[in-house]
Design a protein around this motif. Structure first.
Motif, short mmCIF file in Angstrom:
data_model
loop_
_atom_site.label_atom_id
_atom_site.label_comp_id
_atom_site.label_asym_id
_atom_site.label_seq_id
_atom_site.Cartn_x
_atom_site.Cartn_y
_atom_site.Cartn_z
N HIS A 1 25.18 40.29 53.74
CA HIS A 1 24.01 41.16 53.76
C HIS A 1 24.06 42.09 52.54
O HIS A 1 25.08 42.75 52.31
CB HIS A 1 24.01 42.04 55.00
CG HIS A 1 23.96 41.32 56.30
ND1 HIS A 1 23.00 41.58 57.25
CD2 HIS A 1 24.78 40.38 56.84
CE1 HIS A 1 23.21 40.82 58.31
NE2 HIS A 1 24.30 40.08 58.09
N ILE B 1 22.87 45.57 51.53
CA ILE B 1 22.35 46.73 52.25
C ILE B 1 22.06 47.90 51.31
O ILE B 1 21.51 48.91 51.75
CB ILE B 1 23.31 47.17 53.36
CG1 ILE B 1 24.66 47.60 52.79
CG2 ILE B 1 23.50 46.05 54.39
CD1 ILE B 1 25.59 48.20 53.82
N GLU C 1 18.70 43.25 53.16
CA GLU C 1 18.17 44.22 54.13
C GLU C 1 17.35 45.32 53.45
O GLU C 1 16.54 45.97 54.11
CB GLU C 1 19.30 44.86 54.93
CG GLU C 1 20.07 43.91 55.83
CD GLU C 1 20.84 44.64 56.91
OE1 GLU C 1 20.53 45.84 57.17
OE2 GLU C 1 21.75 44.04 57.50
N MET D 1 14.95 47.65 58.49
CA MET D 1 16.20 48.39 58.34
C MET D 1 15.87 49.88 58.21
O MET D 1 14.93 50.25 57.50
CB MET D 1 16.98 47.92 57.11
CG MET D 1 18.37 48.53 57.00
SD MET D 1 18.49 49.84 55.81
CE MET D 1 19.10 48.93 54.38
N ILE E 1 15.40 41.27 64.04
CA ILE E 1 16.49 42.16 63.63
C ILE E 1 15.98 43.59 63.47
O ILE E 1 15.01 43.86 62.75
CB ILE E 1 17.12 41.72 62.29
CG1 ILE E 1 17.80 40.35 62.43
CG2 ILE E 1 18.13 42.75 61.80
CD1 ILE E 1 18.39 39.82 61.14
N SER F 1 17.92 46.73 62.23
CA SER F 1 19.17 47.19 61.65
C SER F 1 19.14 48.71 61.51
O SER F 1 18.44 49.25 60.66
CB SER F 1 19.39 46.52 60.28
OG SER F 1 20.58 46.98 59.67
N TYR G 1 26.08 55.08 64.58
CA TYR G 1 25.70 53.78 65.13
C TYR G 1 25.56 53.81 66.66
O TYR G 1 24.79 53.03 67.22
CB TYR G 1 26.67 52.68 64.70
CG TYR G 1 28.06 52.76 65.26
CD1 TYR G 1 28.40 52.11 66.44
CD2 TYR G 1 29.04 53.48 64.59
CE1 TYR G 1 29.69 52.19 66.95
CE2 TYR G 1 30.33 53.56 65.09
CZ TYR G 1 30.65 52.92 66.26
OH TYR G 1 31.93 53.00 66.77
N ALA H 1 18.82 49.54 68.43
CA ALA H 1 19.32 48.72 67.32
C ALA H 1 20.03 47.48 67.86
O ALA H 1 20.77 47.55 68.84
CB ALA H 1 20.29 49.53 66.45
N THR I 1 21.48 45.51 65.29
CA THR I 1 22.38 45.31 64.16
C THR I 1 22.81 46.68 63.66
O THR I 1 21.97 47.58 63.51
CB THR I 1 21.68 44.54 63.02
OG1 THR I 1 21.32 43.23 63.47
CG2 THR I 1 22.57 44.41 61.79
N ARG J 1 25.53 48.75 60.75
CA ARG J 1 26.24 48.56 59.49
C ARG J 1 27.40 49.55 59.44
O ARG J 1 27.19 50.75 59.21
CB ARG J 1 25.27 48.78 58.32
CG ARG J 1 23.97 48.00 58.47
CD ARG J 1 22.95 48.33 57.38
NE ARG J 1 22.61 49.73 57.30
CZ ARG J 1 21.68 50.34 58.05
NH1 ARG J 1 21.00 49.65 58.96
NH2 ARG J 1 21.43 51.63 57.89
#
Length: 232
Positions: free
Chosen positions: A77, A79, A98, A161, A196, A198, A205, A213, A215, A217
């Protein structure tokens, strides 16, 4: 260290899922993207060996170096912010980009993907808090982009995202993530292929997962502090 840290992160994700107040259309499976920015290639090998399948990198040049010295494997990915002059390399290297944050970038990625015969998977990066120092579509820019998505033959839009603002109290990020989830729901209603959302990094998180969410990171919480002396 990584084995223990991974267990802690996975446990916190499970607890965050249990704290959800309402059922989310994003489901209860959360993809963990291991962010390896400013860490040596060896940590990617270790992550893959532990069953982590998704690797996140912020910079094209750093990812290029690591992919050259690593065996093939994983879903990569991008990001971090993508500059137009790095699009060719990014499309050639990354499974998912993303951080698509402008109409110009959409067009450039579509052009390059068409040139090499690839359908590039992407997410639309949103700047929900409208922070001047952050990249991402504003609300109006995002609505304009939605009207043009079907013009791009070589892009597969997977979702959105979101990056929340940095703050001492992670509860302050909750409205941003809740807004991201609502936007995702609207997009999913219009485009069933969307899958998705993200949201969330090492510091927030858990709140992101609570708010929907699927996904996240995560870098520092897995690998420790970044080594900014590394040169790529």
């Amino acid at each position: 260290m990584l084995t223990n840290n991974l267990q802690v992160v996975q446990d916190k994700i499970r607890m965050a899922l249990q704290k959800r107040k309402n059922k989310k259309i994003t489901g209860s499976d959360v993809t963990l993207v291991a962010v390896t920015k400013n860490h040596p290639p060896e940590v990617i090998e270790a992550a893959l060996a532990l069953g982590i399948k998704d690797i996140g990198e912020n910079r094209v040049q750093e990812a290029k170096h690591k992919k050259e010295v690593l065996p093939t494997g994983g879903c990569w990915h991008l990001i971090g912010h993508l500059q137009s002059n790095k699009v060719r390399h990014a499309v050639g290297m990354f499974d998912i980009i993303e951080s698509v944050d402008s109409l110009h970038l959409l067009a450039e990625i579509d052009k390059e993907a068409g040139r090499i015969g690839k359908v590039q998977e992407i997410l639309l990066q949103l700047n929900i808090a409208d922070e001047k120092q952050k990249f991402g579509f504003s609300k109006n820019e995002y609505l304009k982009a939605l009207t043009k998505l079907d013009d791009y033959r070589y892009l597969r839009i997977r979702g959105i995202m979101v990056i929340a603002h940095q703050c001492d109290d992670i509860e302050e990020t909750r409205p941003v993530f809740a807004s991201g989830y609502r936007i995702y729901c609207d997009l999913k209603a219009a485009r069933q292929e969307i899958d998705i959302l993200s949201m969330g990094m090492s510091g927030d998180y858990t709140v992101a997962v609570e708010e929907g969410a699927n996904t996240v990171r995560v870098g520092t919480a897995l690998f420790g502090q970044r080594d900014y002396n590394l040169k790529f």
